[in-house]
Scaffold this motif. Structure first.
Motif, mmCIF file in Angstrom:
data_model
loop_
_atom_site.group_PDB
_atom_site.id
_atom_site.type_symbol
_atom_site.label_atom_id
_atom_site.label_comp_id
_atom_site.label_asym_id
_atom_site.label_seq_id
_atom_site.Cartn_x
_atom_site.Cartn_y
_atom_site.Cartn_z
ATOM 1 N N GLU A 19 16.136 -20.134 -5.604
ATOM 2 C CA GLU A 19 17.076 -20.242 -6.725
ATOM 3 C C GLU A 19 17.965 -21.478 -6.581
ATOM 4 O O GLU A 19 18.221 -22.190 -7.553
ATOM 5 N N LEU A 20 18.422 -21.759 -5.355
ATOM 6 C CA LEU A 20 19.254 -22.934 -5.122
ATOM 7 C C LEU A 20 18.485 -24.225 -5.390
ATOM 8 O O LEU A 20 19.044 -25.191 -5.914
ATOM 9 N N ILE A 21 17.204 -24.234 -5.020
ATOM 10 C CA ILE A 21 16.403 -25.445 -5.201
ATOM 11 C C ILE A 21 15.958 -25.617 -6.650
ATOM 12 O O ILE A 21 16.075 -26.701 -7.222
ATOM 13 N N GLU A 78 21.706 -15.723 11.339
ATOM 14 C CA GLU A 78 22.796 -15.047 10.644
ATOM 15 C C GLU A 78 23.398 -16.011 9.635
ATOM 16 O O GLU A 78 23.720 -17.150 9.950
ATOM 17 N N GLY A 79 23.528 -15.571 8.407
ATOM 18 C CA GLY A 79 24.088 -16.412 7.363
ATOM 19 C C GLY A 79 23.050 -17.169 6.557
ATOM 20 O O GLY A 79 23.381 -17.786 5.560
ATOM 21 N N LEU A 80 21.789 -17.140 6.976
ATOM 22 C CA LEU A 80 20.740 -17.824 6.217
ATOM 23 C C LEU A 80 20.424 -16.990 4.982
ATOM 24 O O LEU A 80 20.177 -15.794 5.081
ATOM 25 N N PRO A 81 20.432 -17.610 3.802
ATOM 26 C CA PRO A 81 20.135 -16.834 2.594
ATOM 27 C C PRO A 81 18.675 -16.386 2.554
ATOM 28 O O PRO A 81 17.831 -16.904 3.279
ATOM 29 N N SER A 82 18.413 -15.445 1.679
ATOM 30 C CA SER A 82 17.049 -14.939 1.519
ATOM 31 C C SER A 82 16.157 -16.026 0.921
ATOM 32 O O SER A 82 16.632 -17.015 0.372
#
Length: 138
Positions: free
Chosen positions: A22-24, A12-16
Motif C-alpha cells: 500500500e505504501l509503495i 518488530e515494527g516492520l509493517p505487514s
C-alpha cells in the motif's frame, strides 16, 4: 513502527506485506492542490526507517519476511526524512517571518515572496513545504 528492535525480535515494527504494498503502490494527490496539501500535512514524518539489524539477524529471518524487510528498507531509504542543516534552518526562519508578516497585514500589498535557489535534489521544495506545513499546523 519503532526504530530499535526490542525483546530479540529483529522485525518488530516492520509493517505487514499488505501495508508495504500500500505504501509503495498507493498514490498521493499532488501537493499543489488543496486535497494533496492536506494529505501531505497529515502524513509527513510518519514513515519511519526500517529497523536496523545485523547481517546475522538478517540471516535468521524467514525468506518471505527477508524480502519484505529488504523492500521496506529500500522504500524508507528512498524517502529519507528531511535533515536539519544550517541552510534549512535559515530558509525556514525567513519563510516563517514572511508568512507571519503576511498574516498580520491588514491591507495590500502583501510582502514579496521568497525564492529559494540551488541545484537539484538539495531539498529546496521539501524545506519550503515542511516550513509551510508546520506554520499552518500552528
Amino acid at each position: 513502527m519503532t526504530r530499535a528492535p526490542s525483546h530479540g525480535d529483529p522485525l518488530e515494527g516492520l509493517p505487514s506485506r499488505a501495508r508495504i504494498a500500500e505504501l509503495i503502490l498507493g498514490g498521493h494527490p499532488p501537493r499543489d492542490t488543496y486535497v494533496g496539501w492536506q494529505s501531505y500535512r497529515s502524513r509527513r514524518g510518519l514513515l519511519l526507517p526500517a529497523p536496523a539489524i545485523s547481517p546475522q539477524q538478517w540471516r535468521t529471518i524467514p525468506e518471505s519476511r527477508r524480502a519484505d524487510y529488504d523492500l521496506f528498507r529500500h522504500l524508507t531509504n528512498a524517502n529519507l526524512p528531511l535533515q536539519d542543516t544550517p541552510m534549512h534552518d535559515k530558509v525556514g526562519r525567513l519563510i516563517r517571518r514572511r508568512l507571519r508578516g503576511n498574516t498580520m497585514k491588514q491591507d495590500d500589498p502583501t510582502r514579496a515572496g521568497v525564492m529559494v535557489s540551488g541545484w537539484g535534489n538539495y531539498g529546496k521544495t521539501a524545506s519550503v513545504c515542511s516550513t509551510a506545513a508546520v506554520f499552518q499546523d500552528h
